[in-house]
Scaffold this motif. Structure first.
Motif, PDB file in Angstrom:
ATOM      1  N   VAL A  75       3.987   3.660   4.071  1.00  0.00           N
ATOM      2  CA  VAL A  75       4.544   3.250   2.789  1.00  0.00           C
ATOM      3  C   VAL A  75       5.989   2.794   2.954  1.00  0.00           C
TER       4      VAL A  75
ATOM      5  N   HIS B  19       2.150  -2.254  -4.751  1.00  0.00           N
ATOM      6  CA  HIS B  19       1.954  -1.436  -5.951  1.00  0.00           C
ATOM      7  C   HIS B  19       3.240  -1.536  -6.768  1.00  0.00           C
TER       8      HIS B  19
ATOM      9  N   TYR C  14      -6.718   2.247  -4.501  1.00  0.00           N
ATOM     10  CA  TYR C  14      -6.288   1.574  -3.266  1.00  0.00           C
ATOM     11  C   TYR C  14      -7.498   1.236  -2.399  1.00  0.00           C
TER      12      TYR C  14
ATOM     13  N   ILE D 267       1.367   0.099   2.292  1.00  0.00           N
ATOM     14  CA  ILE D 267       1.562  -0.005   0.851  1.00  0.00           C
ATOM     15  C   ILE D 267       3.043  -0.203   0.571  1.00  0.00           C
TER      16      ILE D 267
END
Length: 383
Positions: free
Chosen positions: A40, A96, A362, A11
């Motif tokens: 992430v 995102h 997600y 992400i």
């Protein structure tokens, strides 16, 4: 919350500025929580506190030198190229995006690279209270970008109502209210009134000028007003505060111990021209403070239509002054409103609720993009 397969999704969290602010705190909380089940990475402009938060958590970060809030088309093209390069390096399963410019560039980059984009709207800029040029530009931009948005997350029901005017299916729009982790610090609003606090950026749409003028009208000589935050309007507000009599006004700039400030206060105020679901109000509710705030849709949601706070009918200083004087003279009411605000926060605005709902988005996004997910695994293996 747990990953549904052996593959940990990647992400990329994208935001325009890394400075201290509500959206940045939101991203920091998401990154910290999601790293348990995902890889992430932070992509952001500027050189602010968000990078330090990522580093402290062991989260990789890429500074996008060309990404800022400038309106220059040339700079936007340069920022898009820089972003595309960074995304090819990170090879995320999901982008995102947060904040308007990052949301715009992120959705274009996602379309070019074939990466699903989730865009969290921290507040649409085409609200009725916004200047008409801003409203027009924001509405056209969001209308054009809506088809490139895999999922749209609104932080309040009022924002979802605005999203209904965009060409995006309702099934792709979710409301996930902002949430905060609990802290130990608690306010004692029933104690003698010694401090009134506001935490906000000194820039539109916040109105610290209204609070400053209202405080000057209250005659609360034994009380200190603290307005914490940075922004372009801070020098002008400081000049006005210095000219006030009495002068019990503190403008400390950005502070890292917001819970400590709120715990030492008896009333919290937020005056604003428009809002989505401000984190500063949630921080005050978490502390158990009575809140006086502008009557705006998102704040109305937070304060349960005024059942656990005072909603201002307008932004006139005299209206706010009367509300401050009424609470100043009524310690039992301060205590009761603070208790109700804390209960409302516990029921609706905890961090776990927000994290679980976002993780579900997600998972749904990845499940609906199997072809991309397969190609992403190949890129991950190559990297």
């Amino acid at each position: 919350m747990s990953a549904t397969s052996a593959h940990r999704p990647r992400i990329a969290y994208l935001i325009t500025n890394s400075e201290i602010g509500g959206a940045q705190a939101h991203v920091a909380d998401l990154m910290q929580a999601m790293r348990q089940n995902a890889d992430v990475t932070l992509l952001a402009g500027g050189d602010g506190h968000l990078f330090a938060s990522a580093q402290a958590a062991g989260i990789p970060a890429i500074r996008l030198r060309m990404l800022d809030n400038a309106l220059s088309p040339v700079r936007a093209v340069q920022a898009l190229r820089e972003l595309n390069t960074a995304l090819r390096e990170v090879a995320p399963d999901i982008i995102h995006a947060h904040s308007a410019k990052a949301g715009a560039l992120g959705r274009v980059a996602g379309k070019v690279l074939g990466i699903p984009v989730i865009y969290t709207v921290h507040g649409f800029a085409f609200k009725p209270a916004a200047p008409w040029r801003q409203r027009l530009a924001a509405r056209v931009t969001e209308w054009l970008l809506a088809p490139l948005t895999t999922r749209l997350i609104c932080v309040a029901d009022g924002e979802r109502e605005l999203a209904r005017s965009l060409p995006i299916a309702g099934s792709r729009v979710s409301v996930i209210r902002n949430g905060l982790a609990d802290v130990a610090e608690r306010a004692h609003p029933g104690a003698p009134l010694r401090r009134i606090a506001m935490v906000a950026r000194f820039a539109h749409p916040k109105r610290p000028d209204v609070l400053l003028e209202a405080f000057g009208q209250t005659g609360l000589a034994q009380c200190e007003l603290v307005i914490a935050g940075e922004g372009p309007q801070l020098p002008a507000i400081r000049a006005r505060a210095q000219a006030m009599t009495p002068a019990q006004v503190a403008l400390p700039g950005s502070i890292h111990d917001v819970p400590g400030l709120l715990a030492s206060s008896q009333i919290f105020v937020l005056v604003s021209d428009h809002e989505a679901l401000p984190l500063s109000v949630l921080e005050a509710m978490r502390a158990g403070l009575p809140v006086i705030a502008s009557d705006l849709p998102g704040i109305r949601e937070q304060l349960d239509d005024g059942r656990c706070g005072i909603l201002l009918e307008d932004k006139q200083p005299q209206t706010l002054a009367r509300a401050l004087q009424a609470l100043a003279a009524d310690a039992p009411r301060r205590e009761a409103l603070g208790r109700l605000a804390r209960q409302r926060w516990e029921q609706q605005f905890g961090l776990a609720r927000m994290i679980q709902a976002t993780w579900a988005v997600y998972q749904d996004t990845l499940a609906s993009a199997p072809r991309y997910r397969a190609s992403a695994r190949q890129r991950h293996a190559q990297n």
